[in-house]
Enzyme design. Structure first.
Site, PDB file in Angstrom:
ATOM      1  N   ASP A 147       0.760  -1.261  -0.090  1.00 37.80           N
ATOM      2  CA  ASP A 147       0.120   0.242  -0.014  1.00 37.80           C
ATOM      3  C   ASP A 147       0.777   1.175   0.009  1.00 37.80           C
ATOM      4  O   ASP A 147       2.181   1.128  -0.063  1.00 37.80           O
ATOM      5  CB  ASP A 147      -0.969  -0.068   1.072  1.00 37.80           C
ATOM      6  N   HIS A 148       0.385   2.263   0.344  1.00 38.29           N
ATOM      7  CA  HIS A 148       0.942   3.657   0.293  1.00 38.29           C
ATOM      8  C   HIS A 148       2.423   3.780   1.304  1.00 38.29           C
ATOM      9  O   HIS A 148       3.022   4.735   1.002  1.00 38.29           O
ATOM     10  CB  HIS A 148      -0.121   4.693   0.579  1.00 38.29           C
ATOM     11  N   ARG A 153       9.209 -32.086  13.151  1.00 41.90           N
ATOM     12  CA  ARG A 153       8.212 -31.907  13.949  1.00 41.90           C
ATOM     13  C   ARG A 153       7.563 -30.686  13.530  1.00 41.90           C
ATOM     14  O   ARG A 153       6.236 -30.314  13.855  1.00 41.90           O
ATOM     15  CB  ARG A 153       8.682 -31.737  15.467  1.00 41.90           C
ATOM     16  N   ARG A 202       6.392   0.782   8.789  1.00 42.08           N
ATOM     17  CA  ARG A 202       6.639   1.910   9.848  1.00 42.08           C
ATOM     18  C   ARG A 202       7.257   1.610  11.040  1.00 42.08           C
ATOM     19  O   ARG A 202       7.781   2.446  11.735  1.00 42.08           O
ATOM     20  CB  ARG A 202       5.164   2.381  10.117  1.00 42.08           C
ATOM     21  N   GLY A 256       2.300  -3.953   8.846  1.00 44.37           N
ATOM     22  CA  GLY A 256       2.395  -5.329   8.467  1.00 44.37           C
ATOM     23  C   GLY A 256       1.137  -6.297   8.706  1.00 44.37           C
ATOM     24  O   GLY A 256       0.856  -7.247   8.371  1.00 44.37           O
ATOM     25  N   HIS A 305      10.381 -22.843  10.543  1.00 42.45           N
ATOM     26  CA  HIS A 305       9.709 -23.433  11.469  1.00 42.45           C
ATOM     27  C   HIS A 305       8.257 -23.400  11.104  1.00 42.45           C
ATOM     28  O   HIS A 305       7.455 -24.354  11.543  1.00 42.45           O
ATOM     29  CB  HIS A 305       9.534 -22.828  13.026  1.00 42.45           C
ATOM     30  N   ASN A 306       7.651 -22.369  10.397  1.00 42.14           N
ATOM     31  CA  ASN A 306       6.308 -22.272  10.130  1.00 42.14           C
ATOM     32  C   ASN A 306       5.896 -22.527   8.594  1.00 42.14           C
ATOM     33  O   ASN A 306       4.868 -22.366   7.995  1.00 42.14           O
ATOM     34  CB  ASN A 306       5.679 -21.106  10.526  1.00 42.14           C
ATOM     35  N   CYS A 358       2.751  -3.171   4.363  1.00 35.33           N
ATOM     36  CA  CYS A 358       1.913  -2.098   4.642  1.00 35.33           C
ATOM     37  C   CYS A 358       2.352  -1.216   6.124  1.00 35.33           C
ATOM     38  O   CYS A 358       3.449  -1.632   6.277  1.00 35.33           O
ATOM     39  CB  CYS A 358       0.569  -2.410   5.076  1.00 35.33           C
ATOM     40  N   GLY A 359       1.793  -0.414   6.492  1.00 35.89           N
ATOM     41  CA  GLY A 359       2.287   0.196   7.634  1.00 35.89           C
ATOM     42  C   GLY A 359       2.657  -0.541   8.922  1.00 35.89           C
ATOM     43  O   GLY A 359       4.156  -0.473   9.098  1.00 35.89           O
TER      44      GLY A 359
END
Length: 143
Positions: free
Chosen positions: A8-9, A132, A109, A68, A98-99, A65-66
């Site tokens: 975004d901006h 795991r 920001r 996140g 891990h994810n 974005c600002g």
């Protein structure tokens, strides 16, 4: 590798620096972000990034974005998307390792442009550890 990016901006300067780094490393970039600082709605730029991944057009995504948060919430509405808000390279490494995150969300920001570039580089160069962690990640998509 093909990377989809949306912002975004709050993120045009971040996107520009990240795209420069990605292209210098030979990656293909699909750009869904705005190039102006005029106020826009982050979902308009996040949904296309998530779609690129779910449709197999991109390997990974980057959203900015600002905070996140808003754009991460947006992309995480898509089945099969695992977006992680990352404000350090260490968190980016864990998000991938891990994810098995497939989108990194940058809080413009709360990070500098050099930090954001480093976060993206770490994210893309960290492999999912499996084991795991795979058991846990598989439970995310159980719906």
């Amino acid at each position: 590798m093909t990377i989809s990016i949306g912002n975004d901006h709050a993120g045009p300067d971040y996107k520009k620096a990240i795209v420069q780094m990605l292209e210098a490393k030979g990656h293909t970039v699909i750009n869904h972000g705005t190039d102006t600082f005029d106020s826009v709605d982050y979902p308009d730029f996040g949904h296309p990034v998530a779609n690129d991944i779910t449709q197999g057009k991109a390997d990974f995504g980057i959203v900015i974005c600002g905070s996140g948060n808003g754009i991460a919430i947006t992309v995480n509405k898509h089945q099969g998307i695992r977006a992680a808000i990352c404000w350090t390279k260490e968190i980016a490494g864990l998000a991938r390792g891990h994810n098995n995150a497939n989108i990194v969300s940058i809080p413009a920001r709360f990070t500098s442009i050099p930090q954001a570039v480093e976060i993206v580089d770490t994210f893309l160069n960290t492999a999912f550890e499996g084991g795991r962690h795979a058991t846990r990640v598989n439970k995310i998509d159980c719906m």
